[in-house]
Design a protein around this motif. Sequence first.
Motif, PDB file in Angstrom:
ATOM      1  N   ASP A 256       0.978  -1.188   0.048  1.00 26.77           N
ATOM      2  CA  ASP A 256       0.075  -0.049   0.051  1.00 26.77           C
ATOM      3  C   ASP A 256       0.867   1.174   0.048  1.00 26.77           C
ATOM      4  OD1 ASP A 256      -2.270   1.955   0.049  1.00 26.77           O
ATOM      5  OD2 ASP A 256      -2.630   1.015   2.167  1.00 26.77           O
TER       6      ASP A 256
ATOM      7  N   LEU B 107      -1.754   3.830   6.018  1.00 28.44           N
ATOM      8  CA  LEU B 107      -1.370   2.659   4.885  1.00 28.44           C
ATOM      9  C   LEU B 107      -1.703   1.409   5.850  1.00 28.44           C
ATOM     10  CD1 LEU B 107       1.987   3.997   3.940  1.00 28.44           C
ATOM     11  CD2 LEU B 107      -0.128   4.389   2.518  1.00 28.44           C
ATOM     12  N   GLY B 108      -2.261   0.585   4.745  1.00 26.94           N
ATOM     13  CA  GLY B 108      -2.471  -1.023   5.029  1.00 26.94           C
ATOM     14  C   GLY B 108      -1.270  -1.850   5.186  1.00 26.94           C
ATOM     15  N   GLU B 109      -1.334  -2.722   5.873  1.00 23.60           N
ATOM     16  CA  GLU B 109      -0.211  -3.773   5.864  1.00 23.60           C
ATOM     17  C   GLU B 109      -0.199  -4.607   4.510  1.00 23.60           C
ATOM     18  OE1 GLU B 109       1.918  -4.194   8.217  1.00 23.60           O
ATOM     19  OE2 GLU B 109       1.014  -3.077   9.814  1.00 23.60           O
ATOM     20  N   ASP B 110       0.838  -4.843   4.150  1.00 18.92           N
ATOM     21  CA  ASP B 110       1.265  -5.883   2.779  1.00 18.92           C
ATOM     22  C   ASP B 110       0.242  -7.040   2.873  1.00 18.92           C
ATOM     23  OD1 ASP B 110       3.406  -3.831   2.586  1.00 18.92           O
ATOM     24  OD2 ASP B 110       4.873  -5.472   2.688  1.00 18.92           O
ATOM     25  N   VAL B 111      -0.274  -7.132   1.634  1.00 12.99           N
ATOM     26  CA  VAL B 111      -1.103  -8.360   1.311  1.00 12.99           C
ATOM     27  C   VAL B 111      -0.113  -9.063   0.351  1.00 12.99           C
ATOM     28  CG1 VAL B 111      -3.157  -9.172   0.303  1.00 12.99           C
ATOM     29  CG2 VAL B 111      -3.089  -7.033   1.336  1.00 12.99           C
TER      30      VAL B 111
ATOM     31  N   GLN C 249      -2.475 -11.336   5.572  1.00  8.15           N
ATOM     32  CA  GLN C 249      -2.023 -10.073   5.939  1.00  8.15           C
ATOM     33  C   GLN C 249      -1.857  -9.902   7.619  1.00  8.15           C
ATOM     34  OE1 GLN C 249      -5.032  -7.122   5.400  1.00  8.15           O
ATOM     35  NE2 GLN C 249      -3.748  -5.556   4.616  1.00  8.15           N
TER      36      GLN C 249
ATOM     37  N   ASP D 121      -2.173  -8.640  11.089  1.00  8.86           N
ATOM     38  CA  ASP D 121      -3.512  -7.752  11.888  1.00  8.86           C
ATOM     39  C   ASP D 121      -2.832  -7.262  13.016  1.00  8.86           C
ATOM     40  OD1 ASP D 121      -5.762  -7.043  13.342  1.00  8.86           O
ATOM     41  OD2 ASP D 121      -6.805  -8.705  12.441  1.00  8.86           O
TER      42      ASP D 121
END
Length: 79
Positions: free
Chosen positions: A17, A23-27, A40, A42
């Motif tokens: 992201d 920002l979100g954590e990597d997927v 992902q 959490d």
Amino acid sequence: MFTIEHDFDATVVTLVDEGDAPLGEDVIVQAFEECVTVTQFDARLDRDVTITLSMAQLRDLRAALNLPEGVYRLRRVGE
């Protein structure tokens, strides 16, 4: 941004992201012969969370991303 790596038994795609904060954590998406996993981190649980999709579920998800709201069932040609 994303990366693609080909491992022995899977193709691994990592989605990063890069948008505006927060920002979100990597997927991490791993495609195996029989299934696809999506992982992902959490932060609330302080651990990685993974879901597993069968190939049929993945096919349905791919179709659903291009359809309007509703209930659908995919049929193979000839059914």
